[in-house]
Design a protein around this motif. Structure first.
Motif, PDB file in Angstrom:
ATOM      1  N   ILE A  57      94.927  52.099  29.352  1.00  0.00           N
ATOM      2  CA  ILE A  57      95.379  51.231  28.266  1.00  0.00           C
ATOM      3  C   ILE A  57      94.167  50.565  27.615  1.00  0.00           C
ATOM      4  CG2 ILE A  57      96.895  49.311  27.643  1.00  0.00           C
ATOM      5  CD1 ILE A  57      98.401  49.829  30.271  1.00  0.00           C
ATOM      6  N   ILE A  58      94.154  50.551  26.291  1.00  0.00           N
ATOM      7  CA  ILE A  58      93.050  49.969  25.530  1.00  0.00           C
ATOM      8  C   ILE A  58      93.568  48.782  24.720  1.00  0.00           C
ATOM      9  CG2 ILE A  58      91.310  50.375  23.754  1.00  0.00           C
ATOM     10  CD1 ILE A  58      91.298  53.301  24.535  1.00  0.00           C
ATOM     11  N   PHE A  59      92.910  47.634  24.883  1.00  0.00           N
ATOM     12  CA  PHE A  59      93.252  46.426  24.130  1.00  0.00           C
ATOM     13  C   PHE A  59      92.085  46.056  23.224  1.00  0.00           C
ATOM     14  CE2 PHE A  59      95.630  46.216  28.053  1.00  0.00           C
ATOM     15  CZ  PHE A  59      96.871  45.717  27.692  1.00  0.00           C
ATOM     16  N   GLU A  60      92.388  45.712  21.992  1.00  0.00           N
ATOM     17  CA  GLU A  60      91.388  45.107  21.118  1.00  0.00           C
ATOM     18  C   GLU A  60      91.865  43.694  20.801  1.00  0.00           C
ATOM     19  OE1 GLU A  60      89.618  45.404  16.586  1.00  0.00           O
ATOM     20  OE2 GLU A  60      90.288  47.254  17.569  1.00  0.00           O
ATOM     21  N   ILE A  61      91.086  42.707  21.267  1.00  0.00           N
ATOM     22  CA  ILE A  61      91.513  41.310  21.098  1.00  0.00           C
ATOM     23  C   ILE A  61      90.460  40.512  20.322  1.00  0.00           C
ATOM     24  CG2 ILE A  61      92.790  41.399  23.275  1.00  0.00           C
ATOM     25  CD1 ILE A  61      90.563  39.716  24.539  1.00  0.00           C
ATOM     26  N   GLN A 100      92.481  50.841  33.705  1.00  0.00           N
ATOM     27  CA  GLN A 100      93.186  51.976  34.285  1.00  0.00           C
ATOM     28  C   GLN A 100      94.482  51.477  34.913  1.00  0.00           C
ATOM     29  OE1 GLN A 100      90.681  54.451  36.594  1.00  0.00           O
ATOM     30  NE2 GLN A 100      92.312  55.812  37.281  1.00  0.00           N
ATOM     31  N   PRO A 101      95.624  52.112  34.597  1.00  0.00           N
ATOM     32  CA  PRO A 101      96.908  51.638  35.131  1.00  0.00           C
ATOM     33  C   PRO A 101      96.929  51.653  36.651  1.00  0.00           C
ATOM     34  CG  PRO A 101      97.231  53.275  33.392  1.00  0.00           C
ATOM     35  CD  PRO A 101      95.772  53.295  33.744  1.00  0.00           C
ATOM     36  N   LYS A 102      97.715  50.743  37.196  1.00  0.00           N
ATOM     37  CA  LYS A 102      97.918  50.743  38.642  1.00  0.00           C
ATOM     38  C   LYS A 102      98.817  51.906  39.023  1.00  0.00           C
ATOM     39  CE  LYS A 102      97.712  45.679  38.908  1.00  0.00           C
ATOM     40  NZ  LYS A 102      98.470  44.466  39.229  1.00  0.00           N
ATOM     41  N   ASP A 103      98.801  52.247  40.296  1.00  0.00           N
ATOM     42  CA  ASP A 103      99.643  53.344  40.770  1.00  0.00           C
ATOM     43  C   ASP A 103     101.122  52.997  40.618  1.00  0.00           C
ATOM     44  OD1 ASP A 103      97.379  54.740  41.463  1.00  0.00           O
ATOM     45  OD2 ASP A 103      97.370  53.988  43.533  1.00  0.00           O
ATOM     46  N   ASN A 104     101.889  53.976  40.114  1.00  0.00           N
ATOM     47  CA  ASN A 104     103.353  53.859  39.995  1.00  0.00           C
ATOM     48  C   ASN A 104     103.788  52.655  39.144  1.00  0.00           C
ATOM     49  OD1 ASN A 104     103.617  56.066  41.772  1.00  0.00           O
ATOM     50  ND2 ASN A 104     103.419  54.684  43.537  1.00  0.00           N
ATOM     51  N   VAL A 131      96.806  47.708  20.646  1.00  0.00           N
ATOM     52  CA  VAL A 131      97.083  48.109  22.019  1.00  0.00           C
ATOM     53  C   VAL A 131      97.403  49.597  21.996  1.00  0.00           C
ATOM     54  CG1 VAL A 131      98.526  47.826  24.054  1.00  0.00           C
ATOM     55  CG2 VAL A 131      97.987  45.838  22.628  1.00  0.00           C
ATOM     56  N   ASP A 132      96.550  50.406  22.607  1.00  0.00           N
ATOM     57  CA  ASP A 132      96.727  51.861  22.630  1.00  0.00           C
ATOM     58  C   ASP A 132      96.785  52.348  24.068  1.00  0.00           C
ATOM     59  OD1 ASP A 132      96.792  52.190  19.906  1.00  0.00           O
ATOM     60  OD2 ASP A 132      94.638  52.462  19.727  1.00  0.00           O
ATOM     61  N   TYR A 133      97.420  53.489  24.231  1.00  0.00           N
ATOM     62  CA  TYR A 133      97.512  54.104  25.551  1.00  0.00           C
ATOM     63  C   TYR A 133      96.913  55.504  25.487  1.00  0.00           C
ATOM     64  CZ  TYR A 133      99.449  56.044  29.855  1.00  0.00           C
ATOM     65  OH  TYR A 133      99.591  56.635  31.075  1.00  0.00           O
ATOM     66  N   VAL A 134      95.926  55.766  26.355  1.00  0.00           N
ATOM     67  CA  VAL A 134      95.309  57.089  26.437  1.00  0.00           C
ATOM     68  C   VAL A 134      95.995  57.851  27.565  1.00  0.00           C
ATOM     69  CG1 VAL A 134      93.180  58.371  26.795  1.00  0.00           C
ATOM     70  CG2 VAL A 134      93.124  56.160  25.623  1.00  0.00           C
TER      71      VAL A 134
END
Length: 304
Positions: A57-61, A100-104, A131-134
């Motif tokens: 997940i990418i955040f630009e704040i 990086q997302p957590k597991d599950n 907010v983008d998701y790769v």
């Protein structure tokens, strides 16, 4: 009348006769053992792939005041998002965050969790601009493109050496470059540093440095082949390596000084890149002397 005195910098005395070729067997064994160790660790331990390759997940704040990236990184790490990368986008109050997302964990749930965490830390004075998701599919595509870029660069370098010199030189160059790229990759495997697109850039930079070092040595070998046509090939290669040794040492020392400065003062964000450059350039010099040049003997080169 003024007389200008010139004092050239000479690190290696004229007439130095170090037997590099005599130690080629030791160098070959060392490189072979190192390569085998890296191969084993690659299959046992693997690479610590970053968000660029695994997805995330990418955040630009945008904040109302300047924020220390280290504080934000520690905050995310304590919340379970270890390995998060942060960087300023032109201004100190605009920050790009990759986690990086957590597991599950579900994507939407994690986005809200991170947003709440940042809002609490920044006292609600934060604007989420993007907010983008790769996804993993994009990550696999980047892995393929990064690998392709590295292989293509090696092939192009070999073709360049082939046309500029002879095919024998192309063989020596490609083996030396592959060795340097593999050792640099080994640093990421052994250290556990995050491997991302910046790491690909480090490997390609090491390849560029190494081929430049090899070309200088090849150029002197070709020159000496034309100059001393009746001299033994082993003696000519040793002579060429000794004649270019001063230049080689001066080049690598000045480059390593910059790399060491980046390692010490560059900060945590580019630490992996800086260390990879430091190790890769050191081994690039080693491979130019002990791999690229000695390989010529095994290609039965006789003249240019």
């Amino acid at each position: 009348m003024l007389v200008k005195m010139k004092f050239p910098i000479t690190l290696i005395p004229a007439g130095t006769q170090i037997d590099f070729i005599g130690k080629k067997s030791i160098a070959f064994v060392f490189s072979l053992v190192l390569t085998l160790i890296i191969c084993v660790l690659f299959f046992v331990k693997g690479l610590n792939l970053g968000i660029d390759f695994t997805g995330g997940i990418i955040f630009e704040i945008k904040t109302s005041k300047e924020v220390e990236l280290k504080d934000l990184r520690d905050l995310l790490s304590n919340a379970g998002y270890k390995g998060a990368t942060l960087q300023n986008l032109g201004q100190a109050d605009t920050i790009l965050i990759r986690i990086q997302p957590k597991d599950n964990a579900e994507q939407k749930q994690e986005v809200e969790e991170v947003k709440n965490l940042l809002v609490r830390h920044l006292d609600k004075q934060v604007e989420f601009r993007k907010v983008d998701y790769v996804g993993p599919k994009v990550g696999k595509d980047l892995i393929f493109k990064g690998f392709s870029a590295t292989v293509l660069s090696l092939i192009c370098m070999m073709i360049y050496i082939w046309f500029r010199f002879n095919w024998q030189y192309g063989v020596g160059a490609i083996l030396a470059l592959a060795h340097d790229a593999f050792v640099t990759l080994g640093f990421y495997i052994i250290s556990g540093e995050e491997f991302n697109l910046t790491s690909i850039a480090a490997i390609l930079t090491v390849i560029g440095y190494s081929i430049n070092d090899s070309v200088v040595i090849f150029d002197r070998i070709r020159e000496n082949f034309r100059k001393y046509k009746l001299t033994d090939v082993v003696k000519l290669i040793n002579l060429s390596l000794n004649e270019t040794l001063s230049r080689t040492i001066m080049t690598v020392l000045t480059t390593l000084v910059v790399c060491i400065a980046l390692v010490i003062f560059g900060g945590e964000v580019i630490y992996g890149f800086s260390m990879a450059m430091l190790i890769g350039i050191a081994f690039g010099t080693y491979s130019s002397i002990y791999i690229a040049a000695p390989i010529l003997l095994h290609t039965k080169i006789t003249k240019l």
